[in-house]
Design a protein around this motif. Structure first.
Motif, PDB file in Angstrom:
ATOM      1  N   ALA A 145      -0.118   2.210  -0.170  1.00 39.84           N
ATOM      2  CA  ALA A 145      -1.304   3.069  -0.240  1.00 39.84           C
ATOM      3  C   ALA A 145      -1.968   2.938  -1.604  1.00 39.84           C
ATOM      4  O   ALA A 145      -1.292   3.008  -2.638  1.00 39.84           O
ATOM      5  N   GLN A 146      -3.281   2.758  -1.586  1.00 46.39           N
ATOM      6  CA  GLN A 146      -4.006   2.478  -2.828  1.00 46.39           C
ATOM      7  C   GLN A 146      -5.101   3.496  -3.140  1.00 46.39           C
ATOM      8  O   GLN A 146      -5.949   3.255  -3.991  1.00 46.39           O
ATOM      9  N   ASP A 147      -5.092   4.621  -2.473  1.00 42.27           N
ATOM     10  CA  ASP A 147      -6.131   5.621  -2.705  1.00 42.27           C
ATOM     11  C   ASP A 147      -5.814   6.436  -3.953  1.00 42.27           C
ATOM     12  O   ASP A 147      -4.660   6.525  -4.398  1.00 42.27           O
ATOM     13  N   ALA A 148      -6.849   7.020  -4.511  1.00 37.38           N
ATOM     14  CA  ALA A 148      -6.709   7.760  -5.766  1.00 37.38           C
ATOM     15  C   ALA A 148      -5.764   8.947  -5.632  1.00 37.38           C
ATOM     16  O   ALA A 148      -5.006   9.259  -6.559  1.00 37.38           O
ATOM     17  N   THR A 150      -3.094   9.231  -3.773  1.00 35.45           N
ATOM     18  CA  THR A 150      -1.704   8.773  -3.820  1.00 35.45           C
ATOM     19  C   THR A 150      -1.276   8.507  -5.256  1.00 35.45           C
ATOM     20  O   THR A 150      -0.177   8.891  -5.682  1.00 35.45           O
ATOM     21  N   GLN A 192      -8.887  -1.646 -10.941  1.00 39.81           N
ATOM     22  CA  GLN A 192      -9.025  -2.345  -9.663  1.00 39.81           C
ATOM     23  C   GLN A 192     -10.136  -3.390  -9.720  1.00 39.81           C
ATOM     24  O   GLN A 192      -9.981  -4.496  -9.190  1.00 39.81           O
ATOM     25  N   ARG A 203      -5.033  -4.642  -5.703  1.00 42.82           N
ATOM     26  CA  ARG A 203      -3.918  -3.707  -5.524  1.00 42.82           C
ATOM     27  C   ARG A 203      -3.261  -3.366  -6.859  1.00 42.82           C
ATOM     28  O   ARG A 203      -3.107  -4.220  -7.726  1.00 42.82           O
TER      29      ARG A 203
END
Length: 656
Positions: A145-148, A150, A192, A203
């Motif tokens: 998971a790469q969302d802010a 997380t 990123q 990633r």
């Protein structure tokens, strides 16, 4: 284990540029191989192109349009008749897709198998693998998971400060230290973008930022027959912007037991993924002697020359032979450890301005004299252009000695001899590090530069009268050799200041380091200051000193207290007319491209507010408001290329 590759290798295409391309080709030529370079449009006349037997134009200027284009590289290899491709470091060197494409094209890839790059090329996957193997890890998040949200949750669990790192990267690209929760989102977005630009992969992972660690790495090498060994270790703790500046081998203070423990752990990691070729396993080492796995670089490292210096081995030659199916020529017990070696990286950058990359022409580029224990690996020559499209490293200076102190003193001598003019570099900064008492005492950790910043980057002092007198004498004498070369017997050839019936008199208006001075030369030229070629000799009270004084056009480059300072003659009237500046104008600090424009005309901003994000040398740089005010005008747009010194934003001190 797969069947060993026994292909005959006759020519090598180096899918890279700069000093690593030149270094690989040097060994390839020594082995009798044809060398093939590739280049972008910007690099058409670069040194690695000039030194190759064959060169192929990839087109484009940015790395994304040239050196990162797999199809173009494969086509270049086929059209030039290459039998192998060496990826160098950076660019596609740790790209499993590139390794597969090379193999599928029937070419030899001078690197590890694609499966090994898959396993270790991703920092997240590598850490998971090491965790399963029981290797101690720094606390962190390495998930998909790469969302802010997380990353914010992970950072809160780990505890600030945290370190954001590109999973597919290296060299400090896509790496940010975050001290506070409110800074995380912007830092993540910037990291990123940098990762995507540099590696084609955005990633990220996040881990605890360990305070006062040492960065110690193990050089491993494996063949296609299941043999793997470690070639001692390197200390790479002295860094700026998370990028190595000084590397040395062996690591000072490591006991044989700790060296063996780290080396054996590195070999186990390599064997676990079926590694072949040269690789580096990197560890954080704390003061108690505990070490934590960081990452594995599945390629040749920038700092490999120090390992070559203490072992007497040629790692590129080993890469070429192992790729052809040869077994490693020695066992672990036979690995030499001879003396000590130290390497420094020479960058086109301004240490006094937060190490901002520099661009321009290398008006002067003089390397240290060759000799025992001296080595220079570089990718530039005098007259070359340093562009904004690529990493700003110009080359590396490597010194070897029978012990660390001999290597250190030898490196200081090399730094004193080196001369670069035309753009800013970190040459004087490197000398300050190597000469610092704490470095001499091997006080090494990743906080070295911030801790001793006042010593390493002292406030500039006004140039004294002795400097201006010496500069004026050198400038006058260098001018005499440049006027009316077509008629050396002309009375106008020199500027002697001779006036019939009047005493000798010359006034020179000179500028240097932001200062301007009127220097009066009276009487005959000083017998104590003489210029012969590029050597200025100064005799004072029976003591003779020599220093460099190199003339290029209207600029005299004079070495003073370790720095090569540009001295120019100025017209005081013209200078006064041009002294006005555009009030409130914020200029581009270097050539680059505009990534983001963060404000609009009429917007009120506070001091320190980011206004524009500029990308140069594969790094992002924020242009911030120097004072509170209102955006009066914007002179740039996203995607636009801009030149150094061009006004980007105009601020008004008062609201419109």
């Amino acid at each position: 284990m797969s069947r060993p590759n026994t292909s005959v290798l006759t020519s090598v295409l180096v899918a890279n540029r700069g000093e690593i391309a030149c270094r690989v080709m040097r060994t390839a030529k020594a082995l009798g191989l044809t060398t093939i370079a590739v280049h972008s449009a910007t690099d058409r006349n670069a040194r690695h192109v000039r030194e190759a037997d064959v060169a192929v134009d990839l087109g484009g200027s940015k790395a994304a349009d040239s050196y990162l284009q797999i199809d173009k590289l494969i086509a270049a290899a086929k059209s030039s008749g290459a039998s192998a491709i060496h990826p160098g470091y950076g660019f596609l060197s740790e790209n499993a897709g590139f390794a597969r494409a090379v193999e599928q094209a029937g070419l030899i890839f001078l690197g590890p198998p694609a499966s090994a790059i898959d396993a270790m090329g991703s920092k997240s996957a590598a850490k998971s693998l090491m965790e399963t193997a029981g290797v101690p890890l720094v606390p962190g998040y390495h998930g998909e998971a790469q969302d802010a949200a997380t990353f914010r949750e992970a950072a809160a669990r780990i505890g600030y400060p945290v370190l954001l790192k590109a999973t597919a990267g290296g060299g400090g690209k896509g790496m940010k230290v975050v001290e506070r929760d409110e800074d995380l989102a912007d830092a993540l977005a910037s990291a990123q973008r940098e990762a995507q630009s540099s590696f084609g992969d955005s990633r990220m992972l996040v881990e605890k930022y360990v305070l006062k660690p040492r960065h110690v790495e193990i050089q491993v090498f494996a063949d296609q027959h299941g043999h793997c060994l470690y070639l001692n270790e390197r200390d790479c703790s002295i860094q700026r912007r998370h990028q190595k500046v000084v590397e040395e081998a062996p690591a000072p203070g490591l006991s044989p037991q700790l060296r063996s423990a780290m080396g054996e752990a590195a070999v186990r990691a390599a064997q676990a993924i079926g590694y072949v070729g040269a690789g580096t396993v990197e560890f954080l080492l704390d003061a108690r002697g505990e070490f934590f796995f960081m990452e594995m670089n599945t390629r040749l490292q920038v700092e490999h020359p120090v390992t070559e210096a203490i072992t007497g081995l040629d790692l590129v030659a080993w890469q070429i032979r192992v790729a052809q199916g040869e077994a490693l020529p020695i066992t672990q017990e036979q690995v030499p450890l001879l003396g000590h070696a130290i390497e420094v990286r020479l960058y086109a950058e301004d240490p006094a301005n937060d190490f901002l990359p520099a661009t321009g022409t290398l008006e002067i580029y003089r390397e240290s004299a060759p000799g025992i224990g001296r080595r220079v690996d570089s990718g530039v020559s005098e007259g070359d252009e340093v562009s904004a499209f690529y990493d700003p490293m110009l080359g590396k200076l490597i010194a070897w000695g029978e012990d660390r102190e001999q290597a250190r003193l030898r490196l200081l001598s090399m730094l004193d001899e080196f001369a670069v003019g035309g753009l800013r570099t970190n040459l004087a900064f490197l000398r300050q590090i190597i000469a610092h008492p704490a470095f001499a005492d091997a006080e090494l950790d990743t906080g070295f530069i911030p801790r001793y910043q006042a010593d390493l980057l002292p406030e500039p002092e006004p140039l004294c009268e002795a400097f201006w007198q010496m500069a004026a004498q050198a400038y006058r004498q260098s001018t005499a050799a440049n006027v009316r070369r077509d008629d050396p017997h002309s009375p106008w050839t020199g500027i002697s200041g001779l006036r019939i019936g009047l005493p000798y008199e010359v006034d020179l208006h000179l500028s240097c380091a932001g200062e301007t001075r009127k220097v009066q030369l009276r009487g005959n030229p000083s017998p104590g200051v003489t210029l012969q070629g590029d050597q200025l000799t100064v005799d004072h009270d029976g003591v003779r000193h020599r220093t460099q004084a190199i003339r290029r056009g209207d600029t005299l480059y004079l070495r003073w207290k370790g720095n090569l300072l540009p001295v120019k003659r100025v017209d005081p009237i013209a200078a006064a007319e041009a002294s006005h500046t555009q009030q409130g104008g914020l200029c581009a600090p270097m050539n680059g491209s505009i990534v983001r424009v963060l404000v609009e005309v009429g917007q009120q901003v506070e001091a320190g507010t980011p206004l524009v994000v500029l990308e140069a040398m594969k790094m992002e740089h924020s242009i911030r408001a120097s004072q509170a005010g209102t955006v009066a005008a914007l002179y740039c747009a996203e995607g636009e290329m801009v030149s150094e010194g061009v006004v980007l934003v105009e601020l008004s001190a008062q609201p419109l």
